[in-house]
Design an enzyme around this catalytic site. Structure first.
Site, PDB file in Angstrom:
ATOM      1  N   ARG A   1      10.367  -5.403 -10.349  1.00  0.00           N
ATOM      2  CA  ARG A   1       9.724  -6.592  -9.785  1.00  0.00           C
ATOM      3  C   ARG A   1       9.938  -7.832 -10.626  1.00  0.00           C
ATOM      4  O   ARG A   1       9.465  -8.891 -10.264  1.00  0.00           O
ATOM      5  CB  ARG A   1       8.229  -6.347  -9.657  1.00  0.00           C
ATOM      6  CG  ARG A   1       7.829  -5.913  -8.233  1.00  0.00           C
ATOM      7  CD  ARG A   1       6.399  -5.538  -8.281  1.00  0.00           C
ATOM      8  NE  ARG A   1       5.559  -5.794  -7.189  1.00  0.00           N
ATOM      9  CZ  ARG A   1       5.086  -4.838  -6.378  1.00  0.00           C
ATOM     10  NH1 ARG A   1       5.539  -3.620  -6.450  1.00  0.00           N
ATOM     11  NH2 ARG A   1       4.190  -5.116  -5.493  1.00  0.00           N
TER      12      ARG A   1
ATOM     13  N   ARG B   1      -0.020 -12.443  -4.841  1.00  0.00           N
ATOM     14  CA  ARG B   1       1.140 -11.554  -4.770  1.00  0.00           C
ATOM     15  C   ARG B   1       2.364 -12.267  -4.209  1.00  0.00           C
ATOM     16  O   ARG B   1       3.483 -12.026  -4.648  1.00  0.00           O
ATOM     17  CB  ARG B   1       0.803 -10.307  -3.950  1.00  0.00           C
ATOM     18  CG  ARG B   1       0.081  -9.266  -4.806  1.00  0.00           C
ATOM     19  CD  ARG B   1      -0.895  -8.458  -3.998  1.00  0.00           C
ATOM     20  NE  ARG B   1      -0.263  -7.575  -3.059  1.00  0.00           N
ATOM     21  CZ  ARG B   1      -0.842  -7.111  -1.962  1.00  0.00           C
ATOM     22  NH1 ARG B   1      -2.069  -7.491  -1.668  1.00  0.00           N
ATOM     23  NH2 ARG B   1      -0.218  -6.287  -1.176  1.00  0.00           N
TER      24      ARG B   1
ATOM     25  N   ARG C   1      -7.216  -1.982   1.283  1.00  0.00           N
ATOM     26  CA  ARG C   1      -6.779  -1.945  -0.113  1.00  0.00           C
ATOM     27  C   ARG C   1      -7.452  -3.071  -0.873  1.00  0.00           C
ATOM     28  O   ARG C   1      -7.613  -4.163  -0.357  1.00  0.00           O
ATOM     29  CB  ARG C   1      -5.260  -2.137  -0.177  1.00  0.00           C
ATOM     30  CG  ARG C   1      -4.500  -0.845  -0.308  1.00  0.00           C
ATOM     31  CD  ARG C   1      -3.027  -1.035  -0.170  1.00  0.00           C
ATOM     32  NE  ARG C   1      -2.449  -1.988  -1.126  1.00  0.00           N
ATOM     33  CZ  ARG C   1      -1.137  -2.093  -1.350  1.00  0.00           C
ATOM     34  NH1 ARG C   1      -0.299  -1.313  -0.707  1.00  0.00           N
ATOM     35  NH2 ARG C   1      -0.675  -2.963  -2.207  1.00  0.00           N
TER      36      ARG C   1
ATOM     37  N   LYS D   1       8.125  -1.473   3.016  1.00  0.00           N
ATOM     38  CA  LYS D   1       8.879  -0.732   1.989  1.00  0.00           C
ATOM     39  C   LYS D   1       8.552   0.760   2.024  1.00  0.00           C
ATOM     40  O   LYS D   1       9.441   1.599   2.049  1.00  0.00           O
ATOM     41  CB  LYS D   1       8.559  -1.257   0.583  1.00  0.00           C
ATOM     42  CG  LYS D   1       8.940  -2.691   0.337  1.00  0.00           C
ATOM     43  CD  LYS D   1       8.794  -3.042  -1.129  1.00  0.00           C
ATOM     44  CE  LYS D   1       7.363  -3.065  -1.622  1.00  0.00           C
ATOM     45  NZ  LYS D   1       6.605  -4.266  -1.257  1.00  0.00           N
TER      46      LYS D   1
HETATM   47  P1  AMP Z   1       2.562  -2.166  -4.183  1.00  0.00           P
HETATM   48  O1  AMP Z   1       1.911  -1.011  -3.527  1.00  0.00           O
HETATM   49  O2  AMP Z   1       4.028  -1.937  -4.444  1.00  0.00           O
HETATM   50  O3  AMP Z   1       2.305  -3.471  -3.477  1.00  0.00           O
HETATM   51  O4  AMP Z   1       1.894  -2.315  -5.646  1.00  0.00           O
HETATM   52  C1  AMP Z   1       0.516  -2.556  -5.781  1.00  0.00           C
HETATM   53  C2  AMP Z   1       0.213  -3.183  -7.136  1.00  0.00           C
HETATM   54  O5  AMP Z   1       0.637  -2.296  -8.189  1.00  0.00           O
HETATM   55  C3  AMP Z   1       0.933  -4.495  -7.428  1.00  0.00           C
HETATM   56  O6  AMP Z   1       0.275  -5.628  -6.870  1.00  0.00           O
HETATM   57  C4  AMP Z   1       0.902  -4.501  -8.950  1.00  0.00           C
HETATM   58  O7  AMP Z   1      -0.374  -4.835  -9.445  1.00  0.00           O
HETATM   59  C5  AMP Z   1       1.152  -3.030  -9.282  1.00  0.00           C
HETATM   60  N1  AMP Z   1       2.604  -2.752  -9.379  1.00  0.00           N
HETATM   61  C6  AMP Z   1       3.343  -1.935  -8.571  1.00  0.00           C
HETATM   62  N2  AMP Z   1       4.644  -1.916  -8.929  1.00  0.00           N
HETATM   63  C7  AMP Z   1       4.730  -2.772  -9.996  1.00  0.00           C
HETATM   64  C8  AMP Z   1       5.803  -3.218 -10.819  1.00  0.00           C
HETATM   65  N3  AMP Z   1       7.059  -2.789 -10.646  1.00  0.00           N
HETATM   66  N4  AMP Z   1       5.526  -4.103 -11.815  1.00  0.00           N
HETATM   67  C9  AMP Z   1       4.267  -4.555 -12.028  1.00  0.00           C
HETATM   68  N5  AMP Z   1       3.213  -4.190 -11.284  1.00  0.00           N
HETATM   69  C10 AMP Z   1       3.418  -3.310 -10.283  1.00  0.00           C
END
Ligand code: AMP
Length: 210
Positions: A89, A167, A156, A14
């Site tokens: 999400r 996830r 991470r 992404k």
């Molecule tokens: P990502 O980098 O998009 O995988 O996001 C990392 C983490 O941030 C996720 O596992 C969630 O804990 C939090 N997070 C990011 N975007 C969202 C969202 N739209 N809703 C809820 N939690 C989010």
């Protein structure tokens, strides 16, 4: 003005695809995960609130997410549009988003779960500038060091097998229904996320008619 959403399971590219699209069309890349990571790294109040949830691979509360998205979009630094990744999400976030903003398309990066495991567990992140690496496809020149700033590469906190399993459960349970909401509005273009990044990007542009 172009406004796109990028959706896909963790490790589907992404961030990479959003960056490539933004560079070409002068769009602003908004990554909700990056905003939260920034808060955790800088020990803000919000960072303290979301740190554990993120490390466990669970979703942050909708109110906090909506506040972050609203505040970010209110900066209006996106003269030509934006690409938002990692949001919405779940169903509630999708409704909030559709009520407040009109969008031009949703890019769905399609990746099988086996490939997600392989990619995510090999992902490294620069602890200084946030640049993403992958030990399979995108190795740093010097092991453990960022090519751009020389910072130390780290895993991470949520790229562990346990957090990844959580996830994937969140994604299949909550995020896929969001795709169905967008599909009903005929916003969605689905792209095979397995090929190399340039091929995926070409496919995205072709499907969006760019
Ligand atoms: P990502 O980098 O998009 O995988 O996001 C990392 C983490 O941030 C996720 O596992 C969630 O804990 C939090 N997070 C990011 N975007 C969202 C969202 N739209 N809703 C809820 N939690 C989010």
């Amino acid at each position: 003005m172009r406004k796109y959403v990028v959706m896909g399971v963790q490790g589907s590219g992404k961030g990479t695809q959003a960056t490539l699209l933004c560079r070409e069309f002068d769009l602003v890349h908004i990554s909700v995960g990056d905003i939260f990571r920034w808060h955790v790294q800088h020990h803000t109040k919000l960072g303290a609130q979301v740190r554990r949830t993120m490390a466990a691979g669970e979703l942050v509360g909708d109110d906090q997410v909506e506040a972050v998205v609203r505040e970010r979009l209110q900066q209006h630094d996106w003269n030509y549009g934006f690409v938002i990744d990692g949001f919405p999400r779940n169903g509630r976030q999708a409704e909030f988003f559709l009520e407040s903003y009109d969008i031009d398309g949703v890019i769905h990066l399609d990746l099988p779960d086996e490939e997600v495991h392989r990619r995510v567990l090999n992902r490294r992140l620069c602890s200084r500038c946030g640049m993403d690496y992958n030990l399979i496809a995108d190795r740093p020149e010097v092991e453990g060091k960022c090519d751009v700033c020389g910072g130390e590469l780290v895993t991470r906190a949520d790229d562990t097998p346990e957090a990844l399993a959580a996830r994937l459960r969140e994604y299949h349970g909550k995020t896929k229904p969001v795709l169905d909401i967008f599909r009903r509005k005929e916003y969605v273009v689905s792209v095979d996320a397995r090929p190399d990044p340039d091929t995926v990007q070409r496919d995205i542009r072709q499907k969006l008619g760019l």
